[in-house]
Design an enzyme around this catalytic site. Structure first.
Site, mmCIF file in Angstrom:
data_model
loop_
_atom_site.group_PDB
_atom_site.id
_atom_site.type_symbol
_atom_site.label_atom_id
_atom_site.label_comp_id
_atom_site.label_asym_id
_atom_site.label_seq_id
_atom_site.Cartn_x
_atom_site.Cartn_y
_atom_site.Cartn_z
ATOM 1 C CG ASN A 178 -65.672 -42.538 -25.593
ATOM 2 O OD1 ASN A 178 -65.744 -42.788 -26.791
ATOM 3 N ND2 ASN A 178 -66.729 -42.330 -24.845
ATOM 4 C CD GLU B 81 -67.587 -40.974 -16.642
ATOM 5 O OE1 GLU B 81 -67.884 -42.151 -16.908
ATOM 6 O OE2 GLU B 81 -67.249 -40.139 -17.506
ATOM 7 C CG HIS C 19 -68.609 -34.614 -21.131
ATOM 8 N ND1 HIS C 19 -69.325 -35.589 -21.767
ATOM 9 C CD2 HIS C 19 -68.784 -33.495 -21.855
ATOM 10 C CE1 HIS C 19 -69.919 -35.074 -22.816
ATOM 11 N NE2 HIS C 19 -69.606 -33.803 -22.899
ATOM 12 N N GLY C 20 -65.133 -33.552 -21.681
ATOM 13 C CA GLY C 20 -64.494 -32.269 -21.983
ATOM 14 C C GLY C 20 -63.080 -32.130 -21.441
ATOM 15 C CG HIS D 92 -63.788 -34.287 -28.937
ATOM 16 N ND1 HIS D 92 -63.163 -33.068 -28.987
ATOM 17 C CD2 HIS D 92 -64.408 -34.451 -30.116
ATOM 18 C CE1 HIS D 92 -63.424 -32.509 -30.156
ATOM 19 N NE2 HIS D 92 -64.182 -33.327 -30.860
ATOM 20 C CG HIS E 35 -72.638 -43.816 -25.486
ATOM 21 N ND1 HIS E 35 -72.942 -42.494 -25.275
ATOM 22 C CD2 HIS E 35 -73.796 -44.490 -25.269
ATOM 23 C CE1 HIS E 35 -74.219 -42.371 -24.955
ATOM 24 N NE2 HIS E 35 -74.752 -43.570 -24.954
ATOM 25 N NE ARG F 17 -75.954 -39.787 -32.278
ATOM 26 C CZ ARG F 17 -76.239 -38.725 -31.510
ATOM 27 N NH1 ARG F 17 -75.306 -37.871 -31.191
ATOM 28 N NH2 ARG F 17 -77.455 -38.533 -31.082
ATOM 29 C CG HIS G 225 -64.984 -38.743 -30.948
ATOM 30 N ND1 HIS G 225 -66.090 -38.049 -31.360
ATOM 31 C CD2 HIS G 225 -64.847 -38.473 -29.637
ATOM 32 C CE1 HIS G 225 -66.586 -37.384 -30.343
ATOM 33 N NE2 HIS G 225 -65.853 -37.628 -29.288
ATOM 34 C CD GLU H 58 -69.938 -43.185 -22.076
ATOM 35 O OE1 GLU H 58 -70.752 -42.574 -22.768
ATOM 36 O OE2 GLU H 58 -68.781 -42.828 -21.916
ATOM 37 N NE ARG I 251 -66.109 -40.394 -47.849
ATOM 38 C CZ ARG I 251 -65.010 -40.278 -48.610
ATOM 39 N NH1 ARG I 251 -64.371 -41.342 -49.008
ATOM 40 N NH2 ARG I 251 -64.587 -39.105 -48.970
ATOM 41 N NE ARG J 239 -75.991 -41.068 -28.797
ATOM 42 C CZ ARG J 239 -75.842 -40.061 -27.936
ATOM 43 N NH1 ARG J 239 -74.673 -39.770 -27.425
ATOM 44 N NH2 ARG J 239 -76.885 -39.338 -27.597
ATOM 45 C CB THR K 251 -71.388 -35.299 -26.945
ATOM 46 O OG1 THR K 251 -70.756 -36.178 -26.003
ATOM 47 C CG2 THR K 251 -71.330 -33.888 -26.392
ATOM 48 C CB THR K 252 -73.378 -37.736 -22.736
ATOM 49 O OG1 THR K 252 -73.122 -38.900 -23.509
ATOM 50 C CG2 THR K 252 -74.302 -38.077 -21.594
HETATM 51 N N1 PXP Z 1 -67.731 -40.017 -19.945
HETATM 52 C C1 PXP Z 1 -69.010 -40.095 -20.426
HETATM 53 C C2 PXP Z 1 -70.043 -40.693 -19.558
HETATM 54 C C3 PXP Z 1 -69.322 -39.634 -21.719
HETATM 55 O O1 PXP Z 1 -70.572 -39.731 -22.179
HETATM 56 C C4 PXP Z 1 -68.282 -39.116 -22.526
HETATM 57 C C5 PXP Z 1 -68.584 -38.669 -23.917
HETATM 58 O O2 PXP Z 1 -68.896 -39.744 -24.712
HETATM 59 C C6 PXP Z 1 -66.985 -39.074 -21.988
HETATM 60 C C7 PXP Z 1 -66.747 -39.513 -20.692
HETATM 61 C C8 PXP Z 1 -65.830 -38.573 -22.790
HETATM 62 O O3 PXP Z 1 -66.006 -37.220 -23.044
HETATM 63 P P1 PXP Z 1 -65.034 -36.502 -24.076
HETATM 64 O O4 PXP Z 1 -65.255 -37.146 -25.399
HETATM 65 O O5 PXP Z 1 -65.467 -35.077 -24.013
HETATM 66 O O6 PXP Z 1 -63.647 -36.727 -23.567
#
Ligand code: PXP
Length: 239
Positions: free
Chosen positions: A7, A151, A191-192, A214, A43, A49, A10, A70, A18, A45, A100-101
């Protein structure tokens, strides 16, 4: 072996800080693919953002693996997906104020809206994944409306404060993988997830693709993106 999709949101967050043109998430996607990523996730959004429409359009032309968009299940996002045709759309809940989500989709409570979005995307040949908590009722509801993938939201596992809670969350993930696979859906997870906790989830088996952002972009600040992607690919390979 499970696949790894990166992803790159970031990278766009840093650019937007900036309001300029760098770093470019499109360049990040190309480097991630060269380092062995199996897919690129962005993603888009509602509030734009981080990822911009321009990014998604360019990525549609440049991504050589699989592009996973996403998005919230809104008419605006479905229309954009239908025009760009990413290989996969992952439907996520979206709240304006969140960092974040924050949680999985409540498929059961929003059955009709989500079912309609799934059908419209699938009619265009786009595979649809639903981002849900590791909850059997959400998995059954996802199957009922014909999702291709679920997912599994690994946030509660990743944020567990003690080993007992972590173990309980891991069992929920394991049971969710089994149920979703039994029902015939593909299983992704994300996620995480980071360099410390990925091994435990990858060792469960049954996950087709990890979606990670992330931790990889954070490590890339110190090691470079190429190395950060390769290190995660190795951890998944040897789990
Ligand atoms: N999967 C989904 C559906 C998410 O919304 C996110 C965060 O954008 C991620 C995976 C990735 O999560 P992380 O950035 O914590 O690795």
């Amino acid at each position: 072996m499970a696949k790894l999709a990166i992803n790159v949101d970031h990278v766009a967050t840093l650019r937007q800080a900036r309001g300029g043109t760098e770093p470019d998430p499109v360049a990040a996607a190309a480097i991630a693919e060269l380092a062995g990523a199996d897919g690129i996730i962005v993603h888009l959004r509602e509030d734009r953002r981080h990822i911009q429409d321009r990014d998604l359009k360019l990525l549609r032309h440049t991504v050589k693996t699989r592009l996973n968009m996403e998005m919230a299940a809104t008419d605006e996002m479905v229309a954009i997906a239908l025009s760009l045709k990413p290989e996969v759309c992952t439907l996520v809940p979206e709240k304006r104020q969140e960092l974040t989500t924050e949680g999985g989709l409540d498929v059961r409570m929003n059955l009709q809206v989500i079912e309609k979005a799934v059908a419209r995307l699938q009619e265009a040949g786009i595979a649809v994944s639903l981002f849900i908590d590791p909850d059997p009722d959400q998995i059954k509801a996802s199957n009922k409306i014909g999702a291709d993938y679920v997912e599994i939201h690994t946030g509660s596992f990743a944020e567990a404060k003690d080993w007992k809670t972590e173990e309980q969350e891991l069992i929920k993930i394991e049971n969710s993988i089994k149920l979703a696979s039994k029902l015939g859906m593909g299983v992704n997870a994300g996620h995480g997830l980071n360099y410390a906790n990925i091994k435990k989830v990858a060792a469960l088996g049954g996950i087709e693709e990890f979606n990670i952002g992330h931790s990889i972009i954070s490590r890339a600040v110190f090691t470079g993106l190429d190395r950060a992607v390769r290190d995660m690919v190795d951890l998944i390979k040897y789990a």
